[in-house]
Design a protein around this motif. Structure first.
Motif, mmCIF file in Angstrom:
data_model
loop_
_atom_site.group_PDB
_atom_site.id
_atom_site.type_symbol
_atom_site.label_atom_id
_atom_site.label_comp_id
_atom_site.label_asym_id
_atom_site.label_seq_id
_atom_site.Cartn_x
_atom_site.Cartn_y
_atom_site.Cartn_z
ATOM 1 N N PHE A 85 0.831 -1.205 0.000
ATOM 2 C CA PHE A 85 0.000 0.000 0.000
ATOM 3 C C PHE A 85 0.868 1.258 0.000
ATOM 4 O O PHE A 85 0.615 2.208 -0.754
ATOM 5 N N LEU A 86 1.890 1.256 0.841
ATOM 6 C CA LEU A 86 2.773 2.424 0.944
ATOM 7 C C LEU A 86 3.480 2.681 -0.379
ATOM 8 O O LEU A 86 3.519 3.820 -0.875
ATOM 9 N N HIS A 87 4.048 1.625 -0.962
ATOM 10 C CA HIS A 87 4.763 1.777 -2.232
ATOM 11 C C HIS A 87 3.810 2.201 -3.360
ATOM 12 O O HIS A 87 4.177 3.017 -4.215
ATOM 13 N N ALA A 88 2.602 1.652 -3.349
ATOM 14 C CA ALA A 88 1.625 2.029 -4.368
ATOM 15 C C ALA A 88 1.221 3.498 -4.222
ATOM 16 O O ALA A 88 1.050 4.211 -5.221
ATOM 17 N N ALA A 89 1.080 3.954 -2.981
ATOM 18 C CA ALA A 89 0.737 5.354 -2.746
ATOM 19 C C ALA A 89 1.854 6.277 -3.225
ATOM 20 O O ALA A 89 1.590 7.319 -3.849
ATOM 21 N N LEU A 90 3.101 5.908 -2.963
ATOM 22 C CA LEU A 90 4.234 6.709 -3.422
ATOM 23 C C LEU A 90 4.300 6.732 -4.953
ATOM 24 O O LEU A 90 4.593 7.778 -5.553
ATOM 25 N N ALA A 91 4.024 5.592 -5.577
ATOM 26 C CA ALA A 91 4.011 5.530 -7.044
ATOM 27 C C ALA A 91 2.916 6.436 -7.613
ATOM 28 O O ALA A 91 3.103 7.067 -8.660
ATOM 29 N N THR A 92 1.779 6.521 -6.919
ATOM 30 C CA THR A 92 0.693 7.405 -7.358
ATOM 31 C C THR A 92 1.126 8.863 -7.310
ATOM 32 O O THR A 92 0.848 9.636 -8.239
ATOM 33 N N LEU A 93 1.813 9.236 -6.233
ATOM 34 C CA LEU A 93 2.302 10.614 -6.110
ATOM 35 C C LEU A 93 3.284 10.947 -7.228
ATOM 36 O O LEU A 93 3.252 12.046 -7.794
ATOM 37 N N VAL A 94 4.154 9.998 -7.559
ATOM 38 C CA VAL A 94 5.108 10.200 -8.653
ATOM 39 C C VAL A 94 4.364 10.414 -9.970
ATOM 40 O O VAL A 94 4.688 11.320 -10.752
ATOM 41 N N ALA A 95 3.350 9.579 -10.220
ATOM 42 C CA ALA A 95 2.597 9.672 -11.477
ATOM 43 C C ALA A 95 1.901 11.023 -11.607
ATOM 44 O O ALA A 95 1.978 11.677 -12.656
ATOM 45 N N TYR A 96 1.225 11.473 -10.546
ATOM 46 C CA TYR A 96 0.487 12.733 -10.649
ATOM 47 C C TYR A 96 1.408 13.948 -10.640
ATOM 48 O O TYR A 96 1.077 14.985 -11.227
ATOM 49 N N ALA A 97 2.565 13.835 -10.003
ATOM 50 C CA ALA A 97 3.548 14.924 -10.090
ATOM 51 C C ALA A 97 4.062 15.054 -11.524
ATOM 52 O O ALA A 97 4.239 16.164 -12.035
ATOM 53 N N ALA A 98 4.295 13.917 -12.177
ATOM 54 C CA ALA A 98 4.744 13.949 -13.573
ATOM 55 C C ALA A 98 3.661 14.495 -14.494
ATOM 56 O O ALA A 98 3.958 15.195 -15.463
ATOM 57 N N LEU A 99 2.390 14.180 -14.194
ATOM 58 C CA LEU A 99 1.295 14.727 -15.003
ATOM 59 C C LEU A 99 1.238 16.254 -14.892
ATOM 60 O O LEU A 99 0.961 16.946 -15.871
ATOM 61 N N ALA A 100 1.499 16.773 -13.700
ATOM 62 C CA ALA A 100 1.567 18.232 -13.542
ATOM 63 C C ALA A 100 2.728 18.794 -14.355
ATOM 64 O O ALA A 100 2.639 19.910 -14.905
ATOM 65 N N TRP A 101 3.801 18.031 -14.443
ATOM 66 C CA TRP A 101 4.947 18.459 -15.244
ATOM 67 C C TRP A 101 4.572 18.556 -16.720
ATOM 68 O O TRP A 101 5.086 19.404 -17.441
ATOM 69 N N TYR A 102 3.655 17.693 -17.186
ATOM 70 C CA TYR A 102 3.161 17.788 -18.563
ATOM 71 C C TYR A 102 2.662 19.216 -18.845
ATOM 72 O O TYR A 102 3.008 19.828 -19.859
ATOM 73 N N ASP A 103 1.814 19.719 -17.939
ATOM 74 C CA ASP A 103 1.253 21.054 -18.131
ATOM 75 C C ASP A 103 2.345 22.120 -18.086
ATOM 76 O O ASP A 103 2.332 23.075 -18.874
#
Length: 359
Positions: A70-88
């Motif tokens: 759960f912890l690792h999956a949550a951290l992976a989610t944060l990485v994904a959405y931070a990168a999506l913000a980088w798209y913008d």
């Protein structure tokens, strides 16, 4: 017309929220009702009983996942959405409009955009609407927002082509099990590897175009500028980071026994998620399960379903729940600004009409 549009956008936002809530409930019922007996109970029960059934069923699936996963999956989610913000952010730099728009504002806009588009589907409409409202409020024109949306979409496609090309070159056998789903995948490892090299070739050509500084493409007064090397370099980092983070949620949620490794999980995610987007199936429901079960026969089916449920909770459902109040708050603030502007204009007009005429 502008007067009516100022009230139309909040109504559209409210409709999107109501539609999203209904979609969220249907998605939760779908996740809980994979068993025929549970599905029958959901069809017969009232709303409150169905809420309890869904909560218990999803709780049972989540119980299969360890706290560390759960912890690792949550951290992976944060990485994904931070990168999506980088798209913008990358797109704003490309059109020269990054100044005056803070990272928190970009991140919130990006978060809401992808929370809606990933769940609702039709990302050009749902995601484009959010970006249009958010960035025109910061002074961007409709044409600039269109370029921003297009570049964000291309950055995702660029990352998918790059990573899927690498997967097919390194693990061409990933397509073998998929022949059970469609004979189109019966192409052989050598052909799969050649397709992978072809994808990587496209990435190289795109980069060369930036290095050679291709001239802008003009249609009348509209000018489309080819991304320069600093933009392309950022795309090389942001797109794979987002996709690896999203696939990492599933990878960490899978059990160690039978886990085929990150590259296979990444390949299965790219194939299934892209197919879900192309078909406009919200969340890739059904598509992802079929691909993952075919690619990973060594992993028990309940474990695969549990891992995909965690992915949908972290990557789709929880962001959607968080984004809905944000949409309502933004539209409320915009409506207040509009009413204030109207009141100021009316007061100014009244003051001018009260002034004595100059003789």
């Amino acid at each position: 017309m502008k007067k009516y549009l100022d009230y139309l956008w909040p109504i559209i936002g409210l409709v999107a929220v109501v539609w999203s809530v209904d979609l969220l409930w249907e998605k939760l019922k779908t996740e809980a009702g994979t068993d025929a007996a549970i599905q029958a109970l959901l069809e017969q029960g009232n709303l409150w009983d169905n809420i309890k059934i869904v909560a218990i069923r999803i709780g049972q699936k989540i119980g299969l996942i360890s706290p560390d996963a759960f912890l690792h999956a949550a951290l992976a989610t944060l990485v994904a959405y931070a990168a999506l913000a980088w798209y913008d952010r990358i797109a704003l730099i490309h059109i020269g409009k990054e100044k005056g728009i803070s990272w928190p504002y970009i991140s919130l806009c990006s978060f809401v955009t992808y929370a809606l588009s990933h769940n609702i589907g039709a990302s050009v409409f749902s995601g484009g609407m959010v970006r249009f409202r958010a960035y025109t409020a910061k002074g961007l024109t409709a044409a600039e927002v269109a370029v921003l949306v297009a570049l964000c979409s291309f950055t995702f496609a660029f990352g998918t082509i790059l990573l899927l090309g690498l997967v097919l070159v390194i693990e061409p056998e990933i397509l073998r099990p998929l022949t059970r789903l469609s004979t189109r995948f019966a192409i052989g490892d050598q052909t799969a590897r050649l397709i992978g090299f072809g994808m990587l070739g496209f990435v190289v050509l795109y980069t060369l175009g930036s290095w050679l500084k291709f001239k802008p493409f003009k249609i009348g007064k509209f000018e489309l500028i080819y991304p320069r090397l600093p933009i392309v370099a950022r795309q090389y980092l942001a797109a794979p980071l987002e996709l690896a983070g999203a696939a990492g949620i599933i990878y960490f949620a899978l059990p160690d026994q039978g886990n085929p490794g990150f590259m296979i999980v990444l390949g299965a995610f790219l194939l299934s998620f892209s197919a879900g987007l192309l078909s406009q199936v919200p969340g890739g429901v059904g598509v992802m399960e079929a691909v993952f079960l075919a690619v990973m026969p060594g992993v028990p089916a309940p474990a695969v379903f549990a891992a995909l449920l965690i992915w949908r909770l972290f990557y789709l459902i929880l962001p959607l729940v968080v984004s809905l109040p944000v949409v309502l708050a933004f539209e409320r603030s915009q409506l207040k600004k509009h009413k204030l502007a109207v009141a100021v204009a009316q007061a100014d007009a009244k003051a001018r009409s009260a002034d004595p005429p100059i003789v």
